[in-house]
Design an enzyme around this catalytic site. Structure first.
Site, short mmCIF file in Angstrom:
data_model
loop_
_atom_site.label_atom_id
_atom_site.label_comp_id
_atom_site.label_asym_id
_atom_site.label_seq_id
_atom_site.Cartn_x
_atom_site.Cartn_y
_atom_site.Cartn_z
N ARG A 85 0.89 -1.05 -0.42
CA ARG A 85 0.52 0.21 -0.02
C ARG A 85 0.66 1.52 -0.19
NH1 ARG A 85 -4.16 0.17 4.54
NH2 ARG A 85 -5.26 -1.86 3.00
N ARG A 154 -2.64 6.45 9.33
CA ARG A 154 -2.38 6.07 8.33
C ARG A 154 -3.01 7.30 6.92
NH1 ARG A 154 -4.91 0.44 7.55
NH2 ARG A 154 -3.97 -0.50 9.84
N LYS A 219 -4.91 0.70 14.80
CA LYS A 219 -4.35 1.34 13.27
C LYS A 219 -5.42 3.16 13.43
CE LYS A 219 -7.21 -1.23 10.72
NZ LYS A 219 -7.63 -1.48 9.91
N LYS A 221 -7.23 6.56 11.89
CA LYS A 221 -7.04 7.23 10.37
C LYS A 221 -7.71 8.58 10.83
CE LYS A 221 -7.85 2.66 8.71
NZ LYS A 221 -9.25 2.10 7.55
N CYS A 440 -14.58 -3.63 -1.80
CA CYS A 440 -13.71 -3.81 -1.06
C CYS A 440 -13.34 -4.72 -2.05
CB CYS A 440 -13.72 -4.15 0.12
SG CYS A 440 -14.30 -5.93 0.37
N CYS A 446 -7.29 -10.88 -0.63
CA CYS A 446 -7.27 -10.13 1.42
C CYS A 446 -8.03 -12.19 1.70
CB CYS A 446 -8.83 -9.85 0.65
SG CYS A 446 -9.14 -9.31 2.86
N CYS A 485 -16.30 -9.02 4.01
CA CYS A 485 -16.14 -9.44 5.24
C CYS A 485 -17.23 -8.19 6.10
CB CYS A 485 -15.10 -9.79 6.14
SG CYS A 485 -14.08 -8.58 6.16
N CYS A 489 -14.39 -2.26 4.46
CA CYS A 489 -13.09 -1.73 3.47
C CYS A 489 -13.87 -0.50 3.01
CB CYS A 489 -11.81 -2.38 3.30
SG CYS A 489 -11.08 -3.05 4.37
FE1 SRM Z 1 -9.37 -2.12 4.82
C1 SRM Z 1 -7.91 -4.94 6.48
C2 SRM Z 1 -7.81 -3.27 2.36
C3 SRM Z 1 -9.60 0.79 3.87
C4 SRM Z 1 -11.16 -1.69 7.75
N1 SRM Z 1 -8.13 -3.73 4.40
C5 SRM Z 1 -7.88 -4.96 5.00
C6 SRM Z 1 -6.26 -5.64 4.39
C7 SRM Z 1 -5.31 -5.45 4.62
C8 SRM Z 1 -6.52 -7.72 4.91
C9 SRM Z 1 -5.87 -7.78 6.22
O1 SRM Z 1 -5.80 -7.23 7.42
O2 SRM Z 1 -5.03 -8.98 5.77
C10 SRM Z 1 -7.17 -5.61 3.88
C11 SRM Z 1 -6.40 -5.75 2.28
C12 SRM Z 1 -7.01 -6.55 0.80
C13 SRM Z 1 -6.07 -6.78 -0.59
O3 SRM Z 1 -5.82 -7.77 -0.25
O4 SRM Z 1 -6.21 -5.49 -0.66
C14 SRM Z 1 -8.29 -4.60 3.44
N2 SRM Z 1 -9.32 -1.10 3.59
C15 SRM Z 1 -8.40 -2.24 2.48
C16 SRM Z 1 -8.83 -1.68 1.24
C17 SRM Z 1 -7.71 -1.64 0.21
C18 SRM Z 1 -10.46 -1.61 0.77
C19 SRM Z 1 -10.49 -1.27 -1.28
O5 SRM Z 1 -10.47 -1.88 -1.63
O6 SRM Z 1 -9.76 -0.03 -1.14
C20 SRM Z 1 -8.63 0.09 1.39
C21 SRM Z 1 -7.37 0.72 2.28
C22 SRM Z 1 -7.05 1.52 2.20
C23 SRM Z 1 -5.60 2.12 2.33
O7 SRM Z 1 -5.88 2.91 1.48
O8 SRM Z 1 -5.43 3.18 3.16
C24 SRM Z 1 -9.44 -0.14 2.83
N3 SRM Z 1 -10.25 -1.36 5.77
C25 SRM Z 1 -10.90 0.24 5.19
C26 SRM Z 1 -11.60 0.80 6.09
C27 SRM Z 1 -12.24 2.20 4.48
C28 SRM Z 1 -11.37 3.50 5.41
O9 SRM Z 1 -11.01 3.40 6.06
O10 SRM Z 1 -12.10 4.53 4.97
C29 SRM Z 1 -12.37 0.74 6.67
C30 SRM Z 1 -13.45 0.99 7.69
C31 SRM Z 1 -13.13 1.87 8.39
C32 SRM Z 1 -12.44 1.50 10.18
O11 SRM Z 1 -11.42 1.35 9.94
O12 SRM Z 1 -12.90 1.22 10.80
C33 SRM Z 1 -11.62 -0.71 7.03
N4 SRM Z 1 -9.43 -3.19 6.96
C34 SRM Z 1 -10.33 -3.04 7.93
C35 SRM Z 1 -10.51 -3.19 9.09
C36 SRM Z 1 -11.78 -3.66 9.84
C37 SRM Z 1 -10.74 -2.47 11.06
C38 SRM Z 1 -11.36 -2.44 12.91
O13 SRM Z 1 -10.71 -1.23 13.14
O14 SRM Z 1 -12.56 -2.45 12.90
C39 SRM Z 1 -9.98 -4.83 9.14
C40 SRM Z 1 -9.09 -5.92 9.43
C41 SRM Z 1 -8.45 -4.99 11.02
O15 SRM Z 1 -7.88 -4.05 10.86
O16 SRM Z 1 -8.11 -6.18 11.66
C42 SRM Z 1 -9.21 -4.11 7.59
FE1 SF4 Z 2 -10.87 -7.94 3.17
FE2 SF4 Z 2 -13.29 -7.75 4.66
FE3 SF4 Z 2 -11.80 -5.39 4.10
FE4 SF4 Z 2 -13.07 -6.52 2.23
S1 SF4 Z 2 -13.56 -5.77 3.61
S2 SF4 Z 2 -11.27 -5.61 2.05
S3 SF4 Z 2 -13.23 -8.83 2.67
S4 SF4 Z 2 -10.64 -7.05 5.03
#
Ligand code: SRM
Ligand code: SF4
Length: 583
Positions: A85, A154, A219, A221, A440, A446, A485, A489
Site C-alpha cells: 500500500r 494511516r 490503526k 485514520k 472492497c 484478502c 466481510c 473497507c
Molecule cells: Fe481495510 C483490513 C483492504 C479501507 C477496515 N483492509 C484490510 C486488509 C489489509 C486485510 C487484512 O488485514 O489482511 C485488506 C487488504 C485486501 C487486499 O487484498 O488488498 C483491506 N481496506 C482495504 C482497502 C484496499 C479496500 C479497498 O478496496 O479500497 C482500503 C485501503 C485503504 C487505504 O488506502 O488505507 C481499506 N479498511 C478500509 C476502511 C475504509 C476507510 O478507512 O475509509 C475501513 C473501515 C474504516 C475503519 O477503519 O473502521 C477498513 N480493514 C478494515 C478492518 C477493520 C478495522 C477495525 O478496527 O474495525 C480490517 C481488519 C483489521 O484491521 O483487523 C481491514
Molecule cells: Fe478484506 Fe473484509 Fe476489507 Fe473486504 S472488507 S478488503 S473482505 S478485510
C-alpha cells in the site's frame, strides 16, 4: 502544548497485553528480523511476527485464495505474495508518480493498480524478492509505503474539491502536514528498504516522540472534509477535520473523533460507530490537536483486546466529554465550540469542472478503483498515455475514483482526445447506482474475505440496473457498497444499500444510511444468498419509485417506511430488523 502524560502503553497492569504489543516493543522500532526474513530465499513468506511488522511498512503477506485448495491437495505451500500500500497524502500524485506506479505494477506486481477507498495506491501479487526493488523505484519519485498500514496514523485523506481550488490547496497542505507530523520517526524503513546505514548507536538512539515504542493500540485514520461534500465520509474515521469556510477562506476546523466501521459477525461488542464533533480549532492548531488526540488514544486505548482497541471504543466507553477533557489537558487550552456546517452528499461528482483558478478537472469513474486493461476498456494504457503529457496532477478520490486535475485550458483538447480515444469517460453515462457503487478488494487476495466483493458487485449492479430502469430510476443516485466481510473497507454501513459478506455467496443486506453520510444503515436481512439479493431489493426499489416524497433519498425512504429503524448507539447494531413494513 503542555507536558504530556508519559507513555503508559507498555506498562499496563491487569490482564495480559495482546501479543502484538510484545512484538512491537521487541521490534526495535519496527525492525524485528525483517531484514533476515527478506533475505531468506527458501520461503516466499516472512515469519508470523515479522508479518505483523511489515504492516507498519505498508506491506501485507497474502496468498492467492483461488489457488489455496488446489495447492493444499497437492501438498504445496500457499502461493504467497505481498500487497503493498502506497501512501498518497490527500490523494494527489504527479504524472511522474503515476507513470512510476504504472510501471512498477507491470514489472513487480500483477499488472494492475488499485485505487483504494482511502486515496492510496495498492499493488497486489508482489513476490518477496521484488518488494525491495519496487519500494526503491517508488522512492525515486518520492513515494513511500511507511505507515500505510499498522498501528499508526494511516494515509491522511482530504477532499479533492476541484471547483474550490484555493480551499483545496489549503486542505491538501494541511493533510500533508498532518501526515508528516504523524509519520513514525524510526529509520527502520530507510534501513530495510532503502539500504540506509543503520542508525549510529542502534535503536537506543532513536525515539518516537509521539508514539513511543509500542505505537498505537490499533490503526488510526485521519481525514479532512470540505462541506458541502462529505466525500471523505468524515464520520467513519478516528479523527476528522471539517473545514469551516467563510468568504472563500478556511477560518478553522470542527474536530470530529471516534468513528469506525469494522465489526465482527456475531460479536455484539463490536460495531460500526459514527464520529462525533467535539469542538473547533484554528488552522494553526490542527497539528497540535491531531497530536493530542493520537496521544490520548495511545495512553487510553485498549491494548489487551484488539477487537476493542480502536478510538471509537475508547470514546464509547468513557464518553466524549472525558475525551475532550483529556485532549484539552494536553493542549493546555480549551477547544472552541463547534461551528455550524452542512453536508449535502458523500461520494464523488463526475465529469468536467472548472476551478476558480481557471484550470479544468475531469473526474472519472473507476469501477471499484481497479486500474487495468481489459478487452473492452484499455483503462491502464489510456491513463498512462495521459500521464505522459499531463502537466497537472492525478487525484485519487476517497471513493476509488480518479480526477485528472489541474488541466490548463490550452491543454484540455489533447487530454480530451486521449479520454475519447480510450473511452475513459464512457462509464460516466452509467446509471446512478453504478456511479455510486463501491466494493472492497476481497477475493482472491484478502485473507479476511468471507465472500466475493470487487469481482461480484459490478454484475450485481448490472442486474439491479434493470430493476432501476423499469422503475424509472435509471439516473437516481443511490449509494451501494459491498464488502467481502464485516471489517467495512468500502464503508458499507454508510451505504443506502450495504451488502456485507458472510460466507461464500451469502451477504447481510443493510439499508437506510443517509446520502450525506451522517447516519448508519441497519441490517434489513441476514444471510441473503447472492441469487436472492435482486428479489429482496426489487419491491423496495419499486416502492421508492412510487411512494417517495419530493427529493427523498433512498436511504431516508427506507427509514421512513420502516424497512429498518435508525439505530442509536453501540451493541444492538447487529440485530436484523423485525419491524413491520408500513404500506
Ligand atoms: Fe481495510 C483490513 C483492504 C479501507 C477496515 N483492509 C484490510 C486488509 C489489509 C486485510 C487484512 O488485514 O489482511 C485488506 C487488504 C485486501 C487486499 O487484498 O488488498 C483491506 N481496506 C482495504 C482497502 C484496499 C479496500 C479497498 O478496496 O479500497 C482500503 C485501503 C485503504 C487505504 O488506502 O488505507 C481499506 N479498511 C478500509 C476502511 C475504509 C476507510 O478507512 O475509509 C475501513 C473501515 C474504516 C475503519 O477503519 O473502521 C477498513 N480493514 C478494515 C478492518 C477493520 C478495522 C477495525 O478496527 O474495525 C480490517 C481488519 C483489521 O484491521 O483487523 C481491514
Ligand atoms: Fe478484506 Fe473484509 Fe476489507 Fe473486504 S472488507 S478488503 S473482505 S478485510
Amino acid at each position: 502544548m503542555k507536558a504530556e502524560n508519559s507513555d503508559k502503553s507498555a506498562r499496563s497492569e491487569g490482564p495480559a497485553l495482546h501479543k502484538n504489543e510484545g512484538i512491537k516493543e521487541a521490534s526495535g522500532y519496527l525492525r524485528g528480523e525483517l531484514a533476515a526474513s527478506l533475505a531468506d530465499r527458501i520461503s516466499g513468506a516472512v515469519s508470523a511476527e515479522d508479518s505483523q511488522l511489515t504492516k507498519f511498512h505498508g506491506i501485507y503477506l497474502q496468498d492467492d485464495r483461488d489457488e489455496r485448495a488446489e495447492r493444499r491437495k497437492k501438498k504445496l505451500d500457499k502461493a504467497y505474495s505481498f500487497m503493498v500500500r502506497v501512501r498518497v497524502p490527500g490523494g494527489v500524485a504527479t504524472s511522474e508518480q503515476w507513470l512510476n506506479m504504472d510501471h512498477i505494477a507491470d514489472k513487480y506486481a500483477n499488472g494492475t493498480l488499485k485505487l483504494t477507498t482511502r486515496q492510496a495506491f495498492q499493488l497486489h501479487g508482489v513476490l518477496k524478492w521484488n518488494l525491495k526493488p519496487a519500494i526503491q523505484e517508488m522512492d525515486k519519485v518520492l513515494l513511500d509505503t511507511i505507515a500505510a498500514c499498522g498501528d499508526v496514523n494511516r494515509n491522511v485523506m482530504c477532499n479533492p474539491n476541484p471547483a474550490a481550488s484555493e480551499v483545496h490547496a489549503e486542505v491538501l497542505r494541511t493533510a500533508q502536514a498532518i501526515s508528516d507530523h504523524l509519520t513514525p520517526r524510526t529509520r527502520a524503513y530507510h534501513e530495510i528498504w532503502l539500504d540506509e546505514e543503520p542508525v549510529a548507536g542502534g535503536e537506543k538512539e532513536e525515539e518516537e516522540p509521539i508514539y513511543g515504542k509500542t505505537y498505537l493500540p490499533r490503526k488510526f485514520k485521519t481525514v479532512i472534509a470540505v462541506p458541502p461534500s462529505n466525500d471523505v465520509d468524515i464520520y467513519a474515521h478516528d479523527l476528522g477535520f471539517i473545514a469551516i469556510v467563510e468568504d472563500g477562506k478556511i477560518i478553522g476546523y470542527n474536530v470530529s473523533v471516534g468513528g469506525g466501521m469494522g465489526m465482527t459477525h456475531g460479536a455484539a461488542a463490536t460495531y460500526p460507530r459514527l464520529a462525533e464533533v467535539m469542538g473547533f480549532c484554528r488552522p494553526e492548531q490542527v497539528l497540535e490537536v491531531a497530536e493530542a488526540v493520537v496521544k490520548v488514544q495511545r495512553d487510553h486505548g485498549d491494548r489487551v483486546d484488539r477487537a476493542h482497541a480502536r478510538l471509537k471504543y475508547t470514546i464509547a466507553d468513557r464518553g466524549l466529554a472525558w475525551f475532550r477533557g483529556e485532549v484539552e489537558k494536553l493542549l493546555g487550552h480549551k477547544l472552541e465550540e463547534a461551528r455550524p456546517f452542512a453536508f449535502e452528499h458523500s461520494g464523488d461528482r463526475y465529469g468536467w469542472s472548472k476551478g476558480v483558478d481557471g484550470k479544468w478537472h475531469l473526474t472519472l469513474f473507476i469501477q471499484n478503483g481497479r486500474v487495468k486493461d481489459t478487452r473492452q476498456l484499455r483503462l491502464k494504457t489510456g491513463l498512462r498515455e495521459i500521464a505522459k503529457i499531463h502537466k497537472g496532477d492525478f487525484r485519487l478520490t476517497c471513493n476509488q475514483n480518479l480526477i485528472i486535475g489541474g488541466i490548463a485550458p490550452e491543454d484540455r483538447p489533447a487530454i480530451e482526445d486521449l479520454v475519447k480515444k480510450f473511452g475513459l469517460d464512457e462509464a460516466l453515462s452509467s446509471g446512478g447506482l453504478r456511479l455510486n457503487s463501491m466494493a472492497c478488494v476481497a477475493l482472491p487476495t484478502c485473507g479476511l474475505a468471507l465472500a466475493e466483493s470487487e469481482r461480484y458487485l459490478p454484475d450485481l449492479v448490472g442486474e439491479l440496473e434493470e430493476v432501476m430502469e423499469q422503475a424509472g430510476l435509471r439516473d437516481d443516485a443511490i449509494l451501494i457498497r459491498m464488502t467481502g466481510c464485516p471489517n467495512g473497507c468500502a464503508r458499507p454501513y454508510l451505504g443506502e444499500i450495504g451488502l456485507v459478506g458472510k460466507a461464500p455467496g451469502v451477504y447481510n443486506l443493510h439499508l437506510g444510511a443517509a446520502f450525506d453520510g451522517s447516519r448508519l444503515n441497519r441490517m434489513y436481512k441476514a444471510g441473503v444468498k447472492a441469487e436472492h439479493i435482486v428479489d429482496e431489493l426489487r419491491p423496495i426499489i419499486k416502492a421508492y419509485a412510487t411512494d417517495r416524497e419530493e427529493g427523498e433519498r433512498f436511504g431516508d425512504f427506507c427509514m421512513r417506511k420502516g424497512y429498518v429503524e435508525p439505530f442509536q448507539e453501540g451493541e444492538n447494531y447487529h440485530e436484523p430488523m423485525v419491524v413491520p413494513v408500513q404500506t
